[in-house]
Scaffold this active site. Sequence first.
Site, short mmCIF file in Angstrom:
data_model
loop_
_atom_site.label_atom_id
_atom_site.label_comp_id
_atom_site.label_asym_id
_atom_site.label_seq_id
_atom_site.Cartn_x
_atom_site.Cartn_y
_atom_site.Cartn_z
CG ASP A 40 1.93 10.38 -7.48
OD1 ASP A 40 2.70 10.00 -6.57
OD2 ASP A 40 1.85 9.80 -8.58
CD GLN A 75 -1.92 4.03 -3.61
OE1 GLN A 75 -0.94 3.33 -3.46
NE2 GLN A 75 -2.61 4.52 -2.60
CG HIS A 114 -0.72 2.82 -8.86
ND1 HIS A 114 -0.77 1.47 -8.59
CD2 HIS A 114 0.11 3.36 -7.92
CE1 HIS A 114 0.00 1.20 -7.54
NE2 HIS A 114 0.54 2.34 -7.12
NE ARG A 170 -1.90 -0.20 -2.62
CZ ARG A 170 -0.83 -0.16 -3.41
NH1 ARG A 170 0.10 0.76 -3.22
NH2 ARG A 170 -0.69 -1.02 -4.41
CB CYS A 219 -0.17 6.81 -3.94
SG CYS A 219 1.09 7.54 -4.97
NE ARG A 233 4.83 -0.87 -8.67
CZ ARG A 233 4.76 -0.09 -7.60
NH1 ARG A 233 5.85 0.45 -7.09
NH2 ARG A 233 3.60 0.15 -7.02
#
Length: 303
Positions: free
Chosen positions: A221, A136, A133, A288, A260, A106
């Site tokens: 988001d 996700q 991402h 996830r 998310c 990340r």
Amino acid sequence: MKKDLLSLSDLTPKEIATLLRRAAFHKKQRKRIGPKAGMSILRGKSLGMIFEKASTRTRVSFELAMYELGGHAVCLDGSSSQLNRGETYADTARVLGRYVHGIMIRTYLQKNLEELAKASEVPVINGLSDLHHPCQVLTDLFTVQSHQKDLAKLKIAYVGDGNNMANSWIEAAHLLKFSLFIATPKGYEAPAEIVKRFGATVRFSHDPTEAVRGADVVNTDTWFSMGQKVEDEKRQAFKPFQVNRVLMGLAKKDAIFLHCLPAHRGEEVTDGVLDGPQSVVWEQAENRLHVQKAILEMLLRKS
Ligand code: CP
Ligand code: NVA
């Protein structure tokens, strides 16, 4: 299949379909048999995880996915690793590849990931960058499919910042050919390079009501992504893009709400929507884990 998963375009539509089927398998097996159902799948394999930004879901789900598949994960905090003292991404990759079978990172710039992946002999997975991402959005697709089956028949709305989440949704729509409506405030659109490469079939606007009206899925988001400055001017521009009961009321009655997470309650989403009957965000967060398992087995099995 490609060695790395740096953005969704590293996967073909067929690979995405296989991956989502495997995620469903892992979810079912975990429920039926328990967390140790897949212990032989990655026995003896290990994953190096580098976090240069905060994480709750990505860290826990990758670490547990490795454990539950019989492998092991080692976590490096970017700020306490030698990356923070100038060791290059390429040299880090050369070293980690001598220890582990895959690297999840990340980070900020996509070029950090590219540098790492180029020098790495083992697969590299993007656990979020400023630009993408992918893990996700794979989970989001899995969550949508579990609720509404046929992506091709759905209207999917994304309301909010033209950020990493929006970009990965745009790539997903390009690859899987579903109907995606993106509404951002003026000046906060998705980057031109992404729109140019992947946005031909996506409907972009500055009108959240147009995006959400009749939608099967409503997705938003945070207004301020990690690494971005928190500015009051931006907050004001985003106010009409808040997903509240009124906006959600324009979607189909059986529409689902995705986020998310982490959510900023009272900013991009209200408590009423996040905790309401259409929200599937907790299930989405759980997913996830199942999707990371599918990603890891696809990429690490042969490494
Ligand atoms: N959605 C997501 O990536 O969560 P974390 O930042 O907690 O990993
Ligand atoms: N767009 C957000 C996603 C967090 C999971 C960020 O980059 O901070």
